[in-house]
Scaffold this motif. Structure first.
Motif, PDB file in Angstrom:
ATOM      1  N   SER A  62       0.848  -1.183   0.000  1.00 19.89           N
ATOM      2  CA  SER A  62       0.000   0.000   0.000  1.00 19.89           C
ATOM      3  C   SER A  62       0.884   1.234   0.000  1.00 19.89           C
ATOM      4  O   SER A  62       2.017   1.199   0.458  1.00 19.89           O
ATOM      5  CB  SER A  62      -0.904   0.001   1.239  1.00 19.89           C
ATOM      6  OG  SER A  62      -0.129   0.135   2.427  1.00 19.89           O
ATOM      7  N   THR A  63       0.399   2.301  -0.551  1.00 21.21           N
ATOM      8  CA  THR A  63       1.201   3.516  -0.634  1.00 21.21           C
ATOM      9  C   THR A  63       0.815   4.472   0.493  1.00 21.21           C
ATOM     10  O   THR A  63      -0.362   4.649   0.801  1.00 21.21           O
ATOM     11  CB  THR A  63       1.005   4.214  -1.985  1.00 21.21           C
ATOM     12  OG1 THR A  63      -0.385   4.498  -2.169  1.00 21.21           O
ATOM     13  CG2 THR A  63       1.506   3.331  -3.121  1.00 21.21           C
TER      14      THR A  63
ATOM     15  N   SER B  71       3.068  -0.917   4.137  1.00 18.48           N
ATOM     16  CA  SER B  71       3.670   0.061   3.233  1.00 18.48           C
ATOM     17  C   SER B  71       5.180  -0.076   3.134  1.00 18.48           C
ATOM     18  O   SER B  71       5.814   0.653   2.360  1.00 18.48           O
ATOM     19  CB  SER B  71       3.336   1.486   3.697  1.00 18.48           C
ATOM     20  OG  SER B  71       3.870   1.720   5.007  1.00 18.48           O
TER      21      SER B  71
ATOM     22  N   ARG C 152      11.324   5.483   4.078  1.00 16.42           N
ATOM     23  CA  ARG C 152      11.437   4.174   3.440  1.00 16.42           C
ATOM     24  C   ARG C 152      12.586   3.379   4.059  1.00 16.42           C
ATOM     25  O   ARG C 152      12.450   2.224   4.405  1.00 16.42           O
ATOM     26  CB  ARG C 152      11.670   4.356   1.934  1.00 16.42           C
ATOM     27  CG  ARG C 152      11.918   3.059   1.161  1.00 16.42           C
ATOM     28  CD  ARG C 152      10.665   2.208   1.071  1.00 16.42           C
ATOM     29  NE  ARG C 152       9.634   2.893   0.308  1.00 16.42           N
ATOM     30  CZ  ARG C 152       8.354   2.518   0.327  1.00 16.42           C
ATOM     31  NH1 ARG C 152       7.958   1.507   1.066  1.00 16.42           N
ATOM     32  NH2 ARG C 152       7.457   3.187  -0.391  1.00 16.42           N
TER      33      ARG C 152
ATOM     34  N   THR D  77      10.456  -2.458  -2.896  1.00 19.23           N
ATOM     35  CA  THR D  77      10.055  -1.619  -1.756  1.00 19.23           C
ATOM     36  C   THR D  77      10.601  -2.112  -0.418  1.00 19.23           C
ATOM     37  O   THR D  77      10.651  -1.346   0.540  1.00 19.23           O
ATOM     38  CB  THR D  77       8.523  -1.540  -1.656  1.00 19.23           C
ATOM     39  OG1 THR D  77       7.996  -2.867  -1.542  1.00 19.23           O
ATOM     40  CG2 THR D  77       7.932  -0.855  -2.871  1.00 19.23           C
TER      41      THR D  77
END
Length: 532
Positions: A4-5, A121, A137, A462
């Protein structure tokens, strides 16, 4: 795997503005990431910001300790001494930060109190003591291995009405030692620096020693104009040598074994070693000094004779000679005028094995031999090495896994830079890294992190996590190879200086070559198994 962003505040969040954190921040910005650094203190330098006690000094050659990734940065700074003192080191890191234009990306007075990984995320939510809350991140903890000072568990420490400071939490304002009755507790690397630095100023100085160390002369000297020119002209060759060095030093290895030479020649070599600078006494010594007990004992006998020659009182001299370990059985401190200070009649040594401290009072320190009153107490009592800072940051990985729980029996890492169950989290220059000149092996890890997160970004991954089997293999290597280390389990490299801390080897006993081999294999595999 689709994530998910969520909105992130920065791509890369670095914690700690020491030698490793500054380089990691610079590399992240150079790679085009948005990046920020959180620093608990009010200035840069890491240990060279916090450890501003009198006598604090490098024991790695200054020019081998500083940054080598930029020739311009190197040539723009001239080190004044072979082994720079704390003020010069702090100035250097401020120079580097400003030269690289990093200061706008650093938030001071922000100690990280919590960091939680959001699996949906693949981001980290990080909170700091000043109210800062950031989502990132990639989280890089460059908090170092010697950033958590510890005090011995002695009753009454808070009752003392005089001045008291830990060497690792020294105040910005100078402490006035003139005419004061001073106690220094501890004779490790910090204690043996501060003791001779304040001895001339005080009315009296009492040193409380639990166990002595094999101290040898540092061999410091100013760097003159000719050497400055030579250093600048030889930058590329020096960088190449340091990149290839097992220990991250310029000192050359010795091929000769101890007993291959006659006693008289050996004695002359020992004299040369005694006065040689810093870690050359470890690296350039006879090849078998670290692994042949008889060779090690021969060198220790020589050092014991030196101590007896310097210290005039025989009883004091004997107390200063280690009995529980050989050369480099603990991290060897390098000193200036340390043994000589005990010839000053206002300096006395208390052996805590004979007369332990029972408590600190309002006016001083009480041992089984009675009370001594003081105006100042200096706690040179060491640090929670390796895992101390990381275990106090509130790191929570997959499923809320607490890092301090995952490491309850000692650190589990890959190459001292990653841990399974904690994706997108890195800790260069942490436990299990290597040993030697810290910025050199820490720089290897910083470069690895930089290349890994660039690869993940460029290939739209990610999450980055070390596979459990690779982590397990690294930890088996640490356990199996630690028996060959010169460091005994009484060394803080096992964590045994901290009450209740599990005994575990906190270094990489195979050293920098094994570190670089492991990182290289992951790079060559294009991070197989690490990316998701």
């Amino acid at each position: 795997m689709t994530k998910s962003t969520v909105d992130i505040d920065v791509d890369v969040l670095v914690v700690g503005a020491g030698v490793t954190g500054i380089e990691q921040l610079h590399r992240a910005l150079e790679a085009g990431f948005s990046a920020q650094l959180l620093e608990a203190g009010d200035g840069v330098g890491g240990v060279w910001y916090w450890n501003r006690y009198p006598g604090a000094r490098l024991d790695s050659e200054s020019y081998t300790y500083g940054y080598l990734f930029s020739e311009e940065l190197f040539k723009g700074w001239e080190w004044q001494e072979r082994f720079a003192g704390q003020p010069e080191n702090e100035r250097y890191f401020n120079y580097a930060v400003d030269k690289l234009n990093l200061r706008p990306h650093i938030r001071f007075g922000a100690r990280v109190t919590a960091a939680e990984f959001d699996e949906s995320s693949a981001t980290w939510l990080v909170r700091a003591s000043d109210g800062t809350e950031l989502r990132t991140r990639f989280l890089v903890s460059a908090t170092g291995v010697l950033s958590i000072p510890v005090f011995p568990n002695i009753p009454g420490r808070n009752d003392f009405r005089g001045v008291q400071h830990h060497t690792g939490l020294w105040p910005d304002e100078p402490v006035d030692f003139r005419g004061k009755r001073v106690a220094v507790i501890g004779t490790g690397s910090s204690g043996v620096q501060v003791i001779p630095a304040v001895a001339d100023e005080v009315a009296s100085l009492t040193v409380y020693q639990r166990s002595p160390n094999w101290c040898t002369p540092l061999g410091n000297e100013p760097i003159g104009a000719q050497q400055q020119a030579e250093l600048k002209a030889g930058f590329e060759q020096m960088r190449e040598t340091l990149d290839e060095s097992v220990s991250g030093f310029l000192h050359q290895l010795q091929e000769t074994n101890t007993f291959d030479v006659p006693a008289e020649e050996r004695r002359a070599f020992y004299e040369k070693m005694w006065t040689s600078p810093g870690f050359s006494k470890v690296i350039s010594h006879y090849a078998d000094t670290m692994n042949d007990p008889a060779a090690n004992a021969d060198w220790c006998t020589f050092m014991a004779e030196k101590i007896r020659e310097i210290v005039k009182d025989p009883d004091t001299a004997e107390k200063l000679i280690p009995r529980d370990h050989g050369w480099a059985g603990k991290r060897p401190p390098f000193v200036t005028g340390y043994f000589e200070v005990y010839n000053d009649p206002k300096v006395s040594l208390v052996d805590l094995r004979d007369t332990p401290i029972t408590r600190v009072t309002e006016s001083g320190i009480e041992t089984t031999d009675g009370l001594r009153e003081f105006d100042i107490i200096v706690w040179a009592s060491g640090f929670d090495f390796g895992t101390g800072a990381l275990n106090r940051m509130g790191i929570r990985g997959r499923g809320g896994l607490a890092l301090e729980e995952y490491w309850a029996d000692g650190p589990h890492t890959f190459a001292g830079v990653m841990a399974h169950g904690f994706p997108n989290f890195f800790f260069p220059a942490g436990p299990h890294g290597a040993a030697g000149n810290n910025p050199r092996y820490g720089g290897d890890q910083v470069q690895f992190v930089d290349e890994l997160i660039r690869f993940a970004r460029d290939h739209e991954y990610t999450a980055i996590e070390v596979p459990l089997e690779i982590e397990d293999a690294w930890n088996r290597m640490v356990a199996e190879m630690s028996v060959y280390s010169s460091f005994g389990d009484h060394s803080y490299f096992y964590g045994t200086n901290i009450e209740g801390k599990p005994k575990a080897f906190l270094l990489n006993p195979a050293g920098r070559p094994k570190l670089r081999e492991a990182l290289g294999e992951v790079l060559e595999s294009k991070y197989q198994g690490f990316l998701g």
